[in-house]
Design a protein around this motif. Structure first.
Motif, PDB file in Angstrom:
ATOM      1  N   VAL A   1     -21.592 -77.010 124.565  1.00 16.38           N
ATOM      2  CA  VAL A   1     -21.748 -76.269 123.311  1.00 16.38           C
ATOM      3  C   VAL A   1     -21.476 -77.138 122.092  1.00 16.38           C
ATOM      4  O   VAL A   1     -22.226 -77.109 121.112  1.00 16.38           O
ATOM      5  CB  VAL A   1     -20.820 -75.032 123.308  1.00 16.38           C
ATOM      6  CG1 VAL A   1     -20.805 -74.365 121.934  1.00 16.38           C
ATOM      7  CG2 VAL A   1     -21.260 -74.034 124.371  1.00 16.38           C
ATOM      8  N   THR A   2     -20.401 -77.932 122.136  1.00 16.64           N
ATOM      9  CA  THR A   2     -19.964 -78.656 120.929  1.00 16.64           C
ATOM     10  C   THR A   2     -20.438 -80.103 120.870  1.00 16.64           C
ATOM     11  O   THR A   2     -20.377 -80.711 119.807  1.00 16.64           O
ATOM     12  CB  THR A   2     -18.429 -78.640 120.829  1.00 16.64           C
ATOM     13  OG1 THR A   2     -17.862 -79.391 121.935  1.00 16.64           O
ATOM     14  CG2 THR A   2     -17.901 -77.217 120.855  1.00 16.64           C
TER      15      THR A   2
ATOM     16  N   ARG B   1     -11.707 -72.690 120.594  1.00 11.53           N
ATOM     17  CA  ARG B   1     -12.813 -73.480 120.037  1.00 11.53           C
ATOM     18  C   ARG B   1     -14.163 -72.811 120.354  1.00 11.53           C
ATOM     19  O   ARG B   1     -15.053 -72.769 119.498  1.00 11.53           O
ATOM     20  CB  ARG B   1     -12.770 -74.895 120.631  1.00 11.53           C
ATOM     21  CG  ARG B   1     -13.738 -75.874 120.011  1.00 11.53           C
ATOM     22  CD  ARG B   1     -13.287 -76.325 118.633  1.00 11.53           C
ATOM     23  NE  ARG B   1     -12.002 -76.979 118.650  1.00 11.53           N
ATOM     24  CZ  ARG B   1     -11.814 -78.283 118.855  1.00 11.53           C
ATOM     25  NH1 ARG B   1     -12.855 -79.068 119.088  1.00 11.53           N
ATOM     26  NH2 ARG B   1     -10.602 -78.802 118.812  1.00 11.53           N
TER      27      ARG B   1
ATOM     28  N   HIS C   1     -14.972 -69.849 118.115  1.00 14.78           N
ATOM     29  CA  HIS C   1     -15.546 -70.213 116.819  1.00 14.78           C
ATOM     30  C   HIS C   1     -17.069 -70.313 116.886  1.00 14.78           C
ATOM     31  O   HIS C   1     -17.743 -70.238 115.856  1.00 14.78           O
ATOM     32  CB  HIS C   1     -14.957 -71.549 116.335  1.00 14.78           C
ATOM     33  CG  HIS C   1     -13.513 -71.450 115.957  1.00 14.78           C
ATOM     34  ND1 HIS C   1     -12.684 -72.553 115.895  1.00 14.78           N
ATOM     35  CD2 HIS C   1     -12.741 -70.368 115.667  1.00 14.78           C
ATOM     36  CE1 HIS C   1     -11.473 -72.169 115.554  1.00 14.78           C
ATOM     37  NE2 HIS C   1     -11.483 -70.846 115.411  1.00 14.78           N
ATOM     38  N   HIS C   2     -17.581 -70.502 118.094  1.00 17.02           N
ATOM     39  CA  HIS C   2     -19.027 -70.564 118.287  1.00 17.02           C
ATOM     40  C   HIS C   2     -19.577 -69.228 118.804  1.00 17.02           C
ATOM     41  O   HIS C   2     -20.710 -69.177 119.300  1.00 17.02           O
ATOM     42  CB  HIS C   2     -19.370 -71.684 119.273  1.00 17.02           C
ATOM     43  CG  HIS C   2     -19.111 -73.058 118.726  1.00 17.02           C
ATOM     44  ND1 HIS C   2     -20.073 -73.797 118.078  1.00 17.02           N
ATOM     45  CD2 HIS C   2     -17.978 -73.817 118.727  1.00 17.02           C
ATOM     46  CE1 HIS C   2     -19.553 -74.970 117.714  1.00 17.02           C
ATOM     47  NE2 HIS C   2     -18.284 -75.007 118.099  1.00 17.02           N
TER      48      HIS C   2
END
Length: 464
Positions: free
Chosen positions: A231-232, A183, A186-187
């Motif tokens: 982050v998310t 995940r 992806h960033h």
């Protein structure tokens, strides 16, 4: 022992207001008279069984929320504050409960005022310099402000907890470490594990997250999930912080890290799955740690957060102390509340945990209000990862009222029927009501003392 009467006027009024009902209509739906409802809403009468049943049947209201802890916590906090020698008289418990239930905002303002007074007193040496700066004002310690935020949220943040649960569901059956690493990729963030001293280092410019190979696997996973939260989940965490309205940037940053830690724990131990497993194992910390790949302390802390409306777990208290007895982390969903200042009662088994490293200590305990608890304590040692590195040592305690004993594996074999099996514990010496405690360190501030030179018992004074 008769059950304590339940006064919940403010919560009844709040529910009626949210439903848009008049007192007359609300009373009719609950099957009570209008005068009786009015008396309950003003805390002149306790909530009756009829009303409790009516709330559940008519409105689907989670009646356990009527007795949830904010009022009791404020009563305890006010009682401790009022034990300060600056106050000549202390209001009775009935008056404190009335203030906490009917005027919680006023009670909270009083606590803020007393905290400001204490900090002023403690900072006299630098007060002149502080007052000489433009715009200087007295503010609570950022750490205390954040601690109180979680304290009065019952240590349960619904939006963050549900977001974490959705994240865990998105991982599916994959290893959370691998899923979280993917995940973050992806960033544009690469995860590395190196033999570094810091547990977690994020280099935003280079897009790298470095985790310490010297830390245990559960710690590395936890720190990875903390970074995933930062982050998310930035918009969600930011909105939560905006609602909290912290007074300083320092408090906001501390709370941001606290919310990220909360998210990490809730991803590692998703609410519904963890609650089911806790019930299945009868809250066996070691089994839960093995099942969810977490540390025993992480499991104990997560158990204390299971306060989702409509799906609550057992109300636990959780506390962590250092070797000096100072409370470094605290929360209670029970009637037992911790001292805001100073250490915990020396008779509590959490202090003895340092003497028996690697073992669980069990204790049947009774507080001065007559409530009985099962307390589980254990020491925690965190090595630095290499020779010469300092070792962090502390102990934690997890406990609940004895009425939940059948659901707790640690209650097995304890004699909970004998009065002699329960050790008397308190909150802190200065507000403890016990008159003959052999471990008392200071006299109670609310009681008069009698001192004589002709007799000496364990204490050099007698409490009247």
């Amino acid at each position: 022992m008769p059950a304590p009467k339940l006064y919940a006027g403010a919560k009844l009024r709040d529910l009626r207001t949210r439903l848009g009902l008049t007192q007359k209509d609300f009373a009719a739906k609950l099957g009570v008279s209008l005068p009786y409802l009015n008396q309950m809403e003003n805390n002149n009468r306790p909530v009756s069984t009829t009303v409790v049943l009516g709330l559940a049947q008519e409105f689907g209201f989670d009646v356990t929320e009527l007795g949830s802890g904010e009022s009791e916590r404020m009563v305890t906090d006010m009682r401790e504050a009022l034990a300060d020698p600056v106050f000549n008289e202390t209001p009775g418990m009935a008056d404190l409960r009335l203030a906490a239930s009917n005027a919680p905002a006023l009670a909270r303002a009083f606590l803020e005022l007393h905290r400001a007074y204490r900090q002023t007193h403690e900072r006299l040496a630098s007060l002149d310099e502080a007052l000489g700066r433009d715009g200087a004002q007295l503010q609570p310690s950022p750490w205390e402000e954040v601690r109180d935020f979680f304290h009065y949220c019952d240590n349960y943040i619904d939006a963050v907890d549900r977001a974490a649960e959705r994240t865990a569901q998105g991982f599916g059956d994959r290893d959370p470490m691998a899923a979280a690493t993917e995940r973050l990729a992806h960033h544009g963030i690469t995860v590395r594990v190196e033999r570094t001293a810091p547990l977690r280092v994020f280099d935003e410019a280079r897009g790298t997250l470095t985790l310490s190979a010297l830390s245990p696997p559960e710690t590395r996973r936890f720190q990875l999930l903390v970074q995933l939260a930062l982050v998310t989940q930035a918009p969600l965490l930011g909105a939560t912080l905006d609602l909290a309205r912290f007074q300083t940037d320092e408090a906001r940053q501390i709370a941001l890290l606290g919310l990220a830690n909360y998210f990490a724990g809730a991803v590692a131990m998703p609410y519904a799955a963890f609650l089911d497993a806790a019930r299945e194992t009868r809250h066996d910390l070691e089994l839960l740690a093995a099942r969810f790949g977490a540390s025993i302390e992480q499991v104990a802390h997560r158990l204390s957060t299971l306060q989702r409306p409509g799906a609550k777990g057992i109300p636990f208290f959780f506390v962590r102390v250092d070797q000096a007895g100072t409370i470094t982390k605290r929360h209670s969903a029970t009637r037992l509340q911790f001292a805001r200042y100073g250490g915990a009662c020396p008779l509590w088994n959490v202090h003895r945990a340092f003497e028996t490293p690697g073992r669980f200590l069990r204790q049947a305990a009774e507080t001065p209000d007559g409530v009985r608890y099962i307390s589980l304590a254990r020491d925690v040692s965190k090595p630095g990862g290499h020779f010469g590195a300092p070792v962090r040592r502390y102990a934690f305690a997890l406990g609940c009222e004895t009425r939940h004993a059948a659901q707790i594996v640690y209650a097995d074999g304890l004699d909970l029927q004998s009065d002699r099996a329960f050790e008397p514990i308190g909150i802190s010496c200065r507000i403890c009501e016990r008159t003959a405690c052999h471990q008392r360190s200071v006299p109670p501030l609310e009681r008069r003392l009698s001192v004589t030179t002709d007799r000496r018992d364990v204490l050099p004074y007698r409490i009247e």
